[in-house]
Design an enzyme around this catalytic site. Structure first.
Site, short mmCIF file in Angstrom:
data_model
loop_
_atom_site.label_atom_id
_atom_site.label_comp_id
_atom_site.label_asym_id
_atom_site.label_seq_id
_atom_site.Cartn_x
_atom_site.Cartn_y
_atom_site.Cartn_z
N HIS A 83 0.82 -1.21 0.00
CA HIS A 83 0.00 0.00 0.00
C HIS A 83 0.86 1.27 0.00
O HIS A 83 0.37 2.33 -0.34
CB HIS A 83 -1.06 -0.02 1.12
CG HIS A 83 -0.57 0.31 2.49
ND1 HIS A 83 -0.28 -0.64 3.44
CD2 HIS A 83 -0.36 1.49 3.10
CE1 HIS A 83 0.10 -0.06 4.55
NE2 HIS A 83 0.05 1.25 4.38
N ASP A 205 1.17 -7.69 2.33
CA ASP A 205 1.29 -6.25 2.07
C ASP A 205 2.76 -5.82 1.92
O ASP A 205 3.32 -5.15 2.78
CB ASP A 205 0.62 -5.47 3.20
CG ASP A 205 0.29 -4.03 2.79
OD1 ASP A 205 0.87 -3.54 1.81
OD2 ASP A 205 -0.53 -3.40 3.48
N SER A 595 3.92 2.20 8.51
CA SER A 595 3.71 1.24 7.44
C SER A 595 5.02 1.00 6.72
O SER A 595 5.72 1.94 6.36
CB SER A 595 2.70 1.77 6.43
OG SER A 595 1.43 1.44 6.86
N1 ARG Z 1 -4.62 0.22 7.35
C1 ARG Z 1 -3.33 0.24 6.76
C2 ARG Z 1 -2.76 1.66 6.86
O1 ARG Z 1 -3.23 2.45 7.59
C3 ARG Z 1 -3.34 -0.29 5.36
C4 ARG Z 1 -4.07 0.54 4.37
C5 ARG Z 1 -4.08 0.04 2.94
N2 ARG Z 1 -5.16 -0.89 2.65
C6 ARG Z 1 -6.44 -0.55 2.28
N3 ARG Z 1 -7.33 -1.51 2.13
N4 ARG Z 1 -6.83 0.67 2.08
O2 ARG Z 1 -2.26 2.30 5.99
N1 GLU Z 2 -1.16 1.32 7.49
C1 GLU Z 2 -0.64 2.41 8.26
C2 GLU Z 2 0.29 3.31 7.47
O1 GLU Z 2 0.06 3.60 6.34
C3 GLU Z 2 0.04 1.89 9.48
C4 GLU Z 2 -0.96 1.32 10.33
C5 GLU Z 2 -1.19 2.16 11.54
O2 GLU Z 2 -1.76 3.26 11.45
O3 GLU Z 2 -0.77 1.64 12.56
O4 GLU Z 2 1.25 3.84 7.97
#
Ligand code: ARG
Ligand code: GLU
Length: 662
Positions: A83, A205, A595
């Site tokens: 991502h 990921d 991330s």
């Molecule tokens: N939750 C993770 C972060 O905050 C992954 C986000 C990417 N995935 C998604 N389905 N949007 O970035």
């Molecule tokens: N997916 C998140 C990011 O883009 C990290 C997950 C979180 O917020 O802990 O940094």
């Protein structure tokens, strides 16, 4: 005897786990090293951060200004999340060459794809400059001097503890970063928005990039003459795996936390701000979803935008749930009241809590107006650039764009407190009859490129309102306070807290500077009687697999590998079954920006890549609760398995270094 031991073990489990809260400054990590070693860490503070020799910090980068990445070879190979590379992967994708859907594997260095505008930064050093600034040097002078030290150098002065301390950060930036590999989205984004922020998780990921440099190994703009960067340090990979209780450490760039805010601010977030922003995004996501379903070109066109809108939308929901269920408003309130009682006979601190509360009462409405404006009026473009217009999918996005304009201006009318709605908007609505009709008129002008002044003038008006609000608030954002009445009060408040609360281990809020978090591999009690184990496996992917559901439709190759059990060296016996490990859960304190961060074991070897948190535990941006706050990582063995067995890009493994086998 056996009985006593068991009871003791059971008792130990019941004791609250030593809090794994904290995002520590690497240059001060010697203050934490004893505790880290007590938890199992086997290296030294110098191994983590040193300015005299290569240390782990030299293998960690700020990736694309908002994620983290780590070096894994002597030739500049870098791992981050899928991502985090998503934008770059989308840019190289077309309906004919759809790398988002099918993945991308460069078969040679020549096939690695350059990415305009994508950069990485290494931390050269950090140092406290509080005294130098107090003695009269200015931040600009310090920054200018540091930036003159070397090619590609960038520096900044960052506030810690609301300005009680300031640090100079010196970075070296590389601008030639190429895409090497990405799994298909059905692996890299497996589970999609359904599983996002959720455990148990099965997302692969990760994506792979390579840093290029000049022949002198210096930062350089993209050139075919550039060569792979030779880093001072890269991580050795451990394929030994992890088990519950093992030490883990995360090294990365957490973006933003606010651990010391008053209950008033927590209440505002959980009861007012988050719910409104969630509701506004509900409708916007629905419009985008319909467009994406109706047209494959639009599916790609909106992929990255949809993912980022949906990501915060779902995170805020988890945050509200966590705060509500864990009673965070009440516990913060009790905490500030206890402090206030202590402060009564101390002139410096006696009035600070009530002054903060009064200040919050004064600014909440305008601040809310600012947030709503950013979420609606400012989510719309002032114009569509020539680059956007040149895209094949541009013409096809017209209906979906118009629908968003109408929807967002309607939302602005509904949510923005009336006294903060800008005059230009109110006049437009009166003239056209409704926010939607006004939006349609504005949209026609901007879309055709014929009338860019109407929108510019609306935004100009909104901007004036925002600067009026900024003036009222004395700051741009409640999350990133700079100089303001609120900031001054917090400077005093947190100074007082540190004098008063001797038990608490204080660390500065995240601000996109390099930090260390440590903890252990740990499951948690999800609900009464329902324990969530900290490891998932390929069997779980197969159980979710469903060709009818977009988010769970895995590549045929993965099904075949499962059927034939040809896992190669990545097959492992877990709970008596031979399988492939996929994701794991740990108690490290992380946030957005972490991330792509390396997850390291007790020997500093790479065991995973951080990418998420569990849903309710996203409250850790405001209050870290050791009972539920967990980060989610993809197991490095799954990353290697996908590279080797799915991508058939095993040659990438040849440049990596592996630690001692089991
Ligand atoms: N939750 C993770 C972060 O905050 C992954 C986000 C990417 N995935 C998604 N389905 N949007 O970035
Ligand atoms: N997916 C998140 C990011 O883009 C990290 C997950 C979180 O917020 O802990 O940094």
């Amino acid at each position: 005897m056996k009985h006593t031991l068991l009871t003791l073990a059971a008792l130990l489990c019941l004791l609250p786990a030593a809090a794994d809260e904290g995002m520590w400054l690497p240059s001060l990590i010697s203050e934490r090293i004893d505790e880290m070693r007590a938890k199992g860490f086997r290296l030294t503070a110098e191994d983590i951060y040193s300015i005299n020799r290569a240390s782990m910090k030299d293998a960690v980068v700020l990736f694309d200004g908002g994620c983290t990445g780590e070096l894994v070879s002597a030739e500049g190979l870098l791992l981050t999340n899928h991502h985090c590379g998503y934008d770059a992967i989308q840019r190289h994708s077309t309906v004919e060459h759809d790398y988002l859907t099918h993945g991308f594997w460069a078969r040679s260095r020549e096939e690695e794809l350059p990415n305009e505008g994508l950069n990485v930064r290494f931390l050269v050093r950090m140092e406290e400059v509080t005294d130098r600034l107090a003695a009269g040097e200015t931040a600009e002078e310090l920054i200018r001097a540091a930036e003159a030290e070397g090619k590609g150098y960038h520096a900044s002065v960052e506030q810690m503890y609301y300005g009680n301390q300031q640090f100079l950060f010196v970075y070296r930036q590389f601008d030639d970063v190429r895409l090497v590999a990405a799994p298909p989205s059905s692996i890299g984004k497996f589970g999609g928005d359904t599983d996002n922020w959720i455990w148990p998780r099965h997302t692969g990921d990760f994506s792979v990039f390579r840093i290029y440099a000049s022949k002198e190994n210096e930062p350089a703009a993209y050139s075919p003459e550039n060569v792979p960067f030779r880093p001072e340090k890269f991580f050795t990979i451990s394929t030994r795996g992890v088990k519950e209780g093992d030490f883990t450490m995360i090294y990365g760039f957490p973006g933003n936390t606010q651990e010391y805010i008053l209950s008033d601010a927590v209440r505002y977030i959980a009861e007012r701000s988050d719910p409104a922003k969630i509701a506004i995004r509900d409708g916007r996501l629905e419009i985008i979803r319909r467009a994406q379903q109706s047209d494959p070109a639009l599916r790609i066109h909106y992929a990255s935008k949809q993912a980022s809108i949906a990501n915060a939308w779902k995170k805020w929901q988890g945050e509200v749930l966590g705060i509500t269920r864990r009673g965070t408003v009440a516990s913060k309130q009790a905490y500030e009241e206890a402090f206030d009682a202590w402060a009564q006979d101390k002139p410096e601190y006696a009035g600070v809590v009530s002054a903060l509360k009064a200040e919050y009462a004064r600014i909440m409405d305008p601040y809310f107006a600012r947030e709503i404006t950013a979420e609606t009026l400012y989510a719309l473009p002032a114009r569509y650039t020539d680059k956007e217009r040149a895209e094949e999918a541009f013409a096809r996005s017209e209906a979906a764009e118009r629908a968003q304009w109408e929807y967002l201006l309607g939302a602005y009318a509904r949510y923005c407190p009336e006294q903060y709605q800008v005059p230009e908007f109110l006049r437009g609505v009166a003239r056209c009859g409704s926010p939607e009709a006004y939006a349609a008129e504005l949209f026609e002008g901007v879309w055709s490129g014929a009338d860019t002044t109407s929108m510019a003038s609306l935004r100009g008006d909104a901007k004036r309102m925002l600067s009026h609000v900024t003036w009222l608030l004395g700051t741009k954002s409640l999350r990133n306070l700079t100089s303001s009445r609120l900031n001054e009060l917090y400077t005093t408040y947190i100074k007082g807290l540190r004098e008063w609360d001797r038990e608490r281990a204080f660390y500065p809020d995240a601000n996109l500077t390099l930090r260390v978090a440590y903890g252990t591999i740990a499951g948690y009690e999800y609900a009464d009687g329902e324990y969530h184990k900290p490891q998932t496996t390929l069997d779980g992917i197969i159980a979710k697999d469903d060709p009818e559901i977009y988010d769970y439709d895995i590549p045929q190759r993965l099904r075949d590998l499962y059927a034939s059990k040809e896992y190669g060296r990545w097959g492992t016996v877990i709970d008596g079954r031979r399988t492939v490990p996929v994701c794991f859960l740990a108690s490290n304190h992380t946030t957005g920006g972490n991330s792509g961060s390396p997850v390291l074991n007790a020997d500093g070897e790479l065991v995973g890549i951080n990418f998420d948190r569990t849903w309710r535990s996203t409250m850790s941006d405001i209050a870290f609760d050791p009972a539920i706050c967990r980060n989610i990582a993809v197991d490095i063995r799954y990353v290697l398995f996908v590279i080797d067995r799915v991508g058939e890009a095993g040659y990438l493994l040849d440049e990596m270094k592996f630690g001692r086998k089991r």
